[in-house]
Design an enzyme around this catalytic site. Sequence first.
Site, PDB file in Angstrom:
ATOM      1  N   LYS A  95       0.896  -1.122   0.096  1.00 21.12           N
ATOM      2  CA  LYS A  95      -0.260  -0.017  -0.045  1.00 21.12           C
ATOM      3  C   LYS A  95       0.947   1.213  -0.018  1.00 21.12           C
ATOM      4  O   LYS A  95       1.748   1.493   0.997  1.00 21.12           O
ATOM      5  CB  LYS A  95      -0.946   0.254   1.283  1.00 21.12           C
ATOM      6  CG  LYS A  95      -1.858   1.173   1.102  1.00 21.12           C
ATOM      7  CD  LYS A  95      -2.632   1.640   2.472  1.00 21.12           C
ATOM      8  CE  LYS A  95      -1.970   2.695   3.102  1.00 21.12           C
ATOM      9  NZ  LYS A  95      -2.087   4.074   2.609  1.00 21.12           N
ATOM     10  N   CYS A 103      13.623  10.308   6.998  1.00 20.30           N
ATOM     11  CA  CYS A 103      13.509   9.973   8.056  1.00 20.30           C
ATOM     12  C   CYS A 103      14.819  10.157   8.743  1.00 20.30           C
ATOM     13  O   CYS A 103      15.032   9.970  10.220  1.00 20.30           O
ATOM     14  CB  CYS A 103      13.063   8.355   8.063  1.00 20.30           C
ATOM     15  SG  CYS A 103      13.846   7.388   7.068  1.00 20.30           S
ATOM     16  N   GLU A 110      10.577  15.071  16.071  1.00 14.53           N
ATOM     17  CA  GLU A 110      10.900  14.886  14.530  1.00 14.53           C
ATOM     18  C   GLU A 110       9.750  15.981  13.713  1.00 14.53           C
ATOM     19  O   GLU A 110       8.661  15.774  13.830  1.00 14.53           O
ATOM     20  CB  GLU A 110      10.615  13.477  14.114  1.00 14.53           C
ATOM     21  CG  GLU A 110      10.981  13.351  12.639  1.00 14.53           C
ATOM     22  CD  GLU A 110      10.670  11.849  12.200  1.00 14.53           C
ATOM     23  OE1 GLU A 110       9.843  11.371  12.470  1.00 14.53           O
ATOM     24  OE2 GLU A 110      11.655  11.440  11.420  1.00 14.53           O
ATOM     25  N   GLU A 170      10.465   0.606   9.907  1.00 18.20           N
ATOM     26  CA  GLU A 170      11.595   1.706   9.999  1.00 18.20           C
ATOM     27  C   GLU A 170      10.859   2.774  10.185  1.00 18.20           C
ATOM     28  O   GLU A 170      10.030   3.465   9.154  1.00 18.20           O
ATOM     29  CB  GLU A 170      12.096   1.555   8.337  1.00 18.20           C
ATOM     30  CG  GLU A 170      13.349   2.255   8.229  1.00 18.20           C
ATOM     31  CD  GLU A 170      13.346   3.511   7.848  1.00 18.20           C
ATOM     32  OE1 GLU A 170      13.526   4.353   8.798  1.00 18.20           O
ATOM     33  OE2 GLU A 170      13.148   3.980   6.568  1.00 18.20           O
TER      34      GLU A 170
END
Lengths: 345, 822
Positions: B203, B311, B415, B277
């Site tokens: 997806k 990331c 983040e 991840e």
Amino acid sequence: MSVTQMPQPRTPNSDHDQTVTSRADHNRIIHARNEGMSLDLEWLDLARANYSALQRRCKTIGTRRSVKKHWQAAWLLKALTCIDLTTLNSDDTPGRVRRLCAKARNPVRRDLLEALGMGEHDIHTGAVCVYHEMVETAVKALEGSGIPVAAVSTGFPHGLSPFPQRVAEIKASVAAGAGEIDIVITRHHVLNGNWQALYDEMSAYREACGEARVKAILGTGELATMRNVAKASLVCMMAGADFIKTSTGKEKVNATLPFTLIMVRMIREYEERTGFKVGYKPAGGISTAKDALNYQFLMNEELGHEWLQPDLFRFGASSLLADIERQLEHFVTGRYSAFNRHPAG
Amino acid sequence: MTQPASKTVAEAFDALDYGTSPESDAQAKEWLASHKDGVMKLFIGGKFVSPTAENGRETSFDVFNPANGAPLMKAAQASAADVDKAVKAARKAQKGWAGLKGFERARYLYAIARLMQKHARLFAVLETLDNGKTIRETRDIDVPLAVRHFYHHAGWAQLAEKEFPDYEPLGVAGQIIPWNFPLLMLAWKIAPAIALGNTVVLKPAEQTPLTAILFAQICCEAGLPDGVVNIVTGDGATGAALVNHEGIDKLAFTGSTEIGRLIRKNSAGSGKALTLELGGKSPFIVFEDADLDSAVEGVVDAIWFNQGEVCCGGSRLLVQESIAERFIGKLLRRMESLRVGDPMDKSMDMGSVVDAAQLERITGLVNKAVADGACLHQPCGSPSDFAKLGNGKGCFYPPTLLTDVEPSDEIAQTEVFGPVLAAITFKNQDEAVSIANNTVYGLAASVWSENINMALELAPRIKAGVVWVNATNQFDAAAGFGGYRESGYGREGGREGLFAYMRPKYEAKLPLIKPAKAKVAPKESSAANASDSLIDRTAKNYIGGKQQRPDGNYSLPVYAADGSLAGHVGEGNRKDIRNAVEAAHKAEGWAATDAHLRSQILYYIGENLAARKAEFCALIASLTGQSKSAAEKEFMTGLERVFSYAGWCDKYEGVVHTPPQQSVVLAMNEPIGVVGVVCPEDAPFASFLSLVMPVIAMGNRAVVIPCESAPLIATALYQVFDTSDLSGGVINIVTGRHSELVKPLAEHDGVDSVWYFGHGGQSAAVEAMTLGNLKQSWVNHGKARNWSDPAQAEGREFLRRATQVKNIWVPYGESFAASGGY
């Protein structure tokens, strides 16, 4: 010494006015000439050059920037005005030099310039670069054009003739009318870390040049490490070089983008500390318009617009001009061009 | 911000501006228009199909170009029924796909790589239109890396049978990928999975589904068997249907830590293998002896790459105090020349962030940081200037530097996923390490120093899955990528990444744990060890190298197999677990102990164990009821295991990857940290050592909950550990009821991994208990291992679980015309 105790910027030996009076206005100099400074070994100790990081940066120079259409034509025309049109062959003749000078005066076909809307501009190369033997011929051929003659000197390309002869060679070329002197440094001073000797040599050359601009050829391909290139750049600037230049064109490795990157970063640092703007000249192996653009992008990104002008930026090149002419014609006509459509130099 | 462009050659000759240099979108538009009614379909079972309607939901959603707000396309919203169809198609295809020879699968992967290369520019342009990232990056980075991933894994498809003869594919993988590198993440997910014989249902993110559908077309062109790759577009509901589908054997997710946690929670106990991840707040550390100008350029590649939507982006700048001012000055100067704008323009350094929601998040976090006292630097322009880009409909945010930030500030911890860099200073390398590690994440780090001694000392000390020395954001299919801590687990790329898509063949055949045979009823008033003990012995917990009474001061009786009272052990409680974990943390020095010394200590344990063979054999026989010879056999198994791992200590070594970039990449097997171990009831001696020895052999510290039925074996073992020069805190033992102890251990945020082999059926619960810090877990799913069979109870599988791979990139080069390399 810790890195906190940065060497203080030296006060320039004389106040640097906006304009330096030169023998001719052909250099279009709008900034003060580098007066140099005393040798600062502590500064040299701080020089760092990570080659792989420099290579990575250079790999994307030509992919991060792109100029098309009339912008490309303009940038290439600008590159053309920065060319030190060069002939440094053992079989050069006065006739060959005169042809080259004629090309330097009229580097682009008149009709093309008109079509580019640049008919009113005085477009010529940055200089003509020859051996001492040909200086007089060139000076005469370029009379009234405002184009300076640059003479390679000091035992070019190896720079290993007796020192007094090297100094005398400079003086002879200046006396013969050379406005610019491209000296070569003694490479073993760099390889052995003999910075004082390099500084003294460069200072002597600068003095011998008098009013003529001096370009210091480092012979980067022979300096073994990027850190040496960085240090040699700094020492030559401290000793008063007006330009620093990569190569004679005779080394195995000549101008590259990574050499350029480390050298222009040193120029930037030197300006930040002293206020003096030093010029840069890559030489050897730059033969395509695309190459030239990449160097221009690098100069613009690392140093800014001022370093795109001929008083601070030159290409040492012989065949680059022909490729630029073809690209300009392509822009004008929309058709790919051929070499034989452009007058030879 | 760009000035008005020159209009003529003469103007441009004076201005020397870059003008515009747009990439054409003609072919991409043609591709978009090729979809009937402007709606992309789902790719299920080798066919493009329309989605089925789900009660009250639209069957499609709009896909926008974030750089100008223009609608590009509609994508199908896959319903739970569509996901079910896709999983079934994948299931149907899996056996046949796995049954192909490696060479056959390799040919398909090779064909995919070739076809991607043929359509490289279309991929790049679609990706830029869809995501807002610059054409330079999609063209030169995303697409080539994705292609390389398929080439690399075509090789693994070919070689896997021979390289991993004892492994088999997991089955059907459900894969969910983010919007920041749509095609590259697709490649990272699909290539290793199908190379090894799995089939996939993938997806893509709802913001960026275009290139996945183009990829599906390429699968068709390559003649990939139906059902091997299935693409279901949709939003979070589609993702949830995939995560929760019972027909999935493996879940792989790249995205936010928040969603990763949700996936862990929802899949706990399902038996689905999981790799995550997740997010990061990666440090970019600059020492005073670095090539500062190159480090500045490194910062550009770290945080202004892909609009900072990376990331592993270096979002925390840690700069040594002695050069901080100079470095920041250089950085600010560099920022002035960054060009931000139309991502289709070939001269742009940064494009648009992915959507308005992300823009809002970035804006909010920066405003908050400024309110918290950070100093804001936006030399390329302010957010309001940038709001005008893309006809006022783009999602642009300027490159941003925040100084006067302290490690405790939110902007240094959260983040952002945007072009925002928070600068912090440090005084020396120890402080740099401590600030670098002061985060819940552990994805990547970048270390800049011209001193190789410094750089190579620091790299292992930073808790991150990838460390770049004098470089940043370097990727390659041959080098594993993945995080420590809350940045997730599992690796993508390289040999280490393959284990995310295969399992040992024996695993599927493991039997269920048999219910424990009722022991003979305890005999009343039998004296503990009456026959052979002159003085009553007290078994305690073993914490930090000391025997410690349980916090609650209760004891539990331990009965021999014949029902007689064998003795007592402490009844540990959550505080004992807390103390044990604390002690394990204090023993951190064990991780840095050299492998030879660890090996010597394990041999010494073996030596001391052998000296007490008779005692242990008697204890095993008495507590388990095994015959004397069977007990001796178990003893020898345990002893041999100690020897095995003593041998392994200095042999389970990493590899050196050689990516196309001029770098050596050291893939180092590092200990995970503190590992909680819950022991099974069977073979209590052999299983204890089978589990604990690999843990400590690799430099971890263990907190062990021994079995409930024969814990006196574990307490007898600590006397052996005590006399074998093992530092205190390396092995900690807390005895007691699993029903009490497993939870505080598995939930403890200071435990980095938990191995559950207990017989209490708590596998699902343990997986769910890892949510707090997203620790790794390895559970038995109620299956029994044969602890006497080395194939199941010893070796690389255990060592792999006891380590995590750190990839340290070390670029090299000094000579101008060198041709040699590693």
